[in-house]
Design a protein around this motif. Structure first.
Motif, short mmCIF file in Angstrom:
data_model
loop_
_atom_site.label_atom_id
_atom_site.label_comp_id
_atom_site.label_asym_id
_atom_site.label_seq_id
_atom_site.Cartn_x
_atom_site.Cartn_y
_atom_site.Cartn_z
N SER A 216 0.84 -1.19 0.00
CA SER A 216 0.00 0.00 0.00
C SER A 216 0.88 1.24 0.00
CB SER A 216 -0.92 0.00 1.22
OG SER A 216 -0.15 0.01 2.41
N PHE A 217 0.29 2.36 -0.41
CA PHE A 217 1.04 3.62 -0.50
C PHE A 217 0.22 4.73 0.16
CE2 PHE A 217 2.57 0.94 -3.88
CZ PHE A 217 3.93 1.18 -3.91
N GLU A 218 0.82 5.38 1.13
CA GLU A 218 0.16 6.48 1.81
C GLU A 218 0.27 7.77 1.00
OE1 GLU A 218 -1.63 6.10 4.47
OE2 GLU A 218 -1.10 3.96 4.63
N GLN A 219 1.40 7.95 0.31
CA GLN A 219 1.63 9.14 -0.50
C GLN A 219 0.68 9.14 -1.70
OE1 GLN A 219 3.52 11.72 -0.18
NE2 GLN A 219 3.72 12.59 -2.22
N TYR A 221 -0.61 9.25 -5.41
CA TYR A 221 0.15 8.78 -6.56
C TYR A 221 -0.69 8.77 -7.83
CZ TYR A 221 -2.27 4.31 -5.59
OH TYR A 221 -3.22 3.34 -5.38
N HIS A 251 3.12 13.88 -6.35
CA HIS A 251 2.64 12.51 -6.40
C HIS A 251 3.75 11.54 -6.81
CE1 HIS A 251 -1.14 14.62 -6.32
NE2 HIS A 251 -1.84 13.50 -6.38
N ASP A 252 3.69 10.33 -6.23
CA ASP A 252 4.53 9.25 -6.71
C ASP A 252 3.92 8.69 -8.00
OD1 ASP A 252 6.07 9.66 -4.49
OD2 ASP A 252 5.87 7.62 -3.69
N LEU A 254 3.18 4.90 -9.83
CA LEU A 254 3.18 3.44 -9.79
C LEU A 254 3.09 2.91 -11.21
CD1 LEU A 254 2.59 4.08 -6.82
CD2 LEU A 254 0.86 2.25 -6.85
N LYS A 277 10.65 7.92 -6.19
CA LYS A 277 9.29 8.37 -6.55
C LYS A 277 8.55 7.37 -7.45
CE LYS A 277 7.90 12.18 -6.15
NZ LYS A 277 6.91 12.74 -5.17
N HIS A 279 7.66 3.55 -8.63
CA HIS A 279 7.60 2.21 -8.05
C HIS A 279 7.16 1.21 -9.13
CE1 HIS A 279 7.74 4.28 -4.14
NE2 HIS A 279 6.87 5.13 -4.70
N TRP A 290 -4.99 -0.58 -6.74
CA TRP A 290 -4.08 0.56 -6.93
C TRP A 290 -4.68 1.59 -7.88
CZ3 TRP A 290 -1.71 -4.45 -7.03
CH2 TRP A 290 -0.88 -4.71 -5.93
#
Length: 398
Positions: A216-219, A221, A251-252, A254, A277, A279, A290
């Motif tokens: 999971s990603f908190e930032q 994205y 934002h990152d 994915l 940044k 992934h 996602w």
């Protein structure tokens, strides 16, 4: 129209690409709607367990079967004499054998299960193998105009072998326009041409998206899903993302998918200083959690026959940024969504990423409606009615 119909879907081989995904979705949707569905895989095979029990899977190497008896003599002649004589003509000689073997398969199938109402042949490989199969119930499904031949006498002859007087379903108006333009240049005419979008299993996708996303990603994205291959142009995606970050994007990114370009893309990400940044999550059986949680979906392709991933993202309420390239993207990102279409260059794509997060675009359910299973099945049933209205001869090779 709710009459029970019998369908045969034909693929050269079953893999993980868009054609295979669209075929699985259609087969499942037809079966769920109560129709009798048969799937023929001509190379490599697949397990019945990969499809619902209501879909009957047949694995038959039509090419190998057609080499029996005199077919073997023909095969040797093709390899040693005919194909070397005319460059690129191998599929023409092969289709004479394979189309006859396929016609025998269709006949045996109907003897066992009953009359077929519609036959859908998908993919360039299947077209080439079954080029001499003629039946008013048979439609070639074109995802993109691949295998273009040169505009000369040889090229016109080869193109005629694939398309002359065939019934063709194109997965978007963009593909149809490109195909008809190409065929016009080759002096080749179709018997009939229609547009049939690939269906999207909206409810299934929405259910899948409820599963936990691990990792999971908190930032916040952005997300991209696709095969890591040149036509998807993730290089442009990474360069555009770098520009957007330099202009304030927090934002990152994915990237979900795998392919021949993955190692080079990971090295490019590192060279651009984006490792913290960007992934790379690899191929994921269920990418939808996602996608649902992303602030925007980004597509950087050079071409999309339709763009199923865009429809899937919209079905999850995620707005889409995409390059304005040939194919069906403009038929998906309609209306207000046009403002998130980017010219196919890094700077323009970067600007649209920034716009997507600074001025979020609420997704409307109506944007997904034309691609739902019910709509696509209804259109297929109309095609079966068209075949019934015409005098249908028994399946036979020309």
């Amino acid at each position: 129209m709710t009459d029970h119909k019998r369908f045969l879907l034909v693929l050269r081989r079953m893999g993980t690409g868009g054609i295979e995904q669209a075929t699985r979705t259609l087969a499942c949707a037809l079966a769920k709607a109560g129709h009798d569905v048969h799937l023929l895989v001509m190379k490599g095979g697949m397990c019945q367990e990969e499809m619902p029990a209501q879909v009957t899977v047949h694995c038959l190497d039509v090419d190998r079967i057609s080499r029996r008896g005199w077919g073997l003599v023909m095969h040797v002649a093709e390899r040693l004499v005919l194909s070397p004589l005319v460059k690129g003509s191998g599929f023409i000689w092969r289709s004479k054998r394979c189309s006859k073997a396929f016609a025998h398969f269709v006949h045996a199938l109907e003897q066992q299960y009953g009359h077929l109402d519609l036959i859908l042949i998908r993919g360039q490989g299947a077209f080439e193998s079954l080029g001499k199969f003629n039946d008013l119930r048979a439609w070639r499904v074109v995802e993109s105009v691949t295998g273009r031949f040169p505009p000369n006498r040889r090229g016109r002859w080869l193109t005629r072998a694939l398309y002359q007087d065939k019934q063709v379903l194109c997965v978007s108006q963009g593909v149809q326009h490109a195909l008809l333009e190409y065929l016009h240049g080759q002096n080749v005419t179709l018997s009939r041409s229609e547009v049939l979008y690939n269906a999207v299993p909206v409810e299934h996708i929405q259910q899948q998206a409820l599963q936990p996303a691990t990792p999971s990603f908190e930032q916040p994205y952005l997300v991209h899903v696709g095969r890591l291959v040149p036509v998807k142009n993730q290089r442009r995606l990474l360069h555009a993302y770098q520009i957007a970050v330099e202009h304030g994007l927090e934002h990152d990114l994915l990237i979900i998918g795998d392919g021949s370009e993955r190692a080079e893309l990971e090295m490019l990400s590192e060279a651009l200083g984006l490792n913290h940044k960007v992934h790379f999550l690899g191929s994921q059986a269920n990418p939808y959690p996602w996608v649902k949680q992303a602030d925007a979906f980004v597509l950087s392709s050079n071409f999309e026959g339709l763009g199923l991933v865009l429809i899937e993202a919209l079905a999850l309420g995620t707005p889409c940024v995409a390059c304005d390239v040939p194919g069906g993207i403009r038929e998906i990102l309609i209306g207000e969504q046009h403002r998130l279409l980017a010219a196919p260059d890094e700077q323009a794509l970067a600007e649209k990423m920034l716009e997507a997060v600074s001025h979020p675009l609420p997704v409307q359910e109506a944007w997904v409606a034309p691609f739902t299973e019910a709509i696509i099945i209804r259109q297929l049933l109309e095609l079966t009615s068209l075949a019934m209205d015409m005098e249908t001869p028994h399946a036979h090779p020309a």
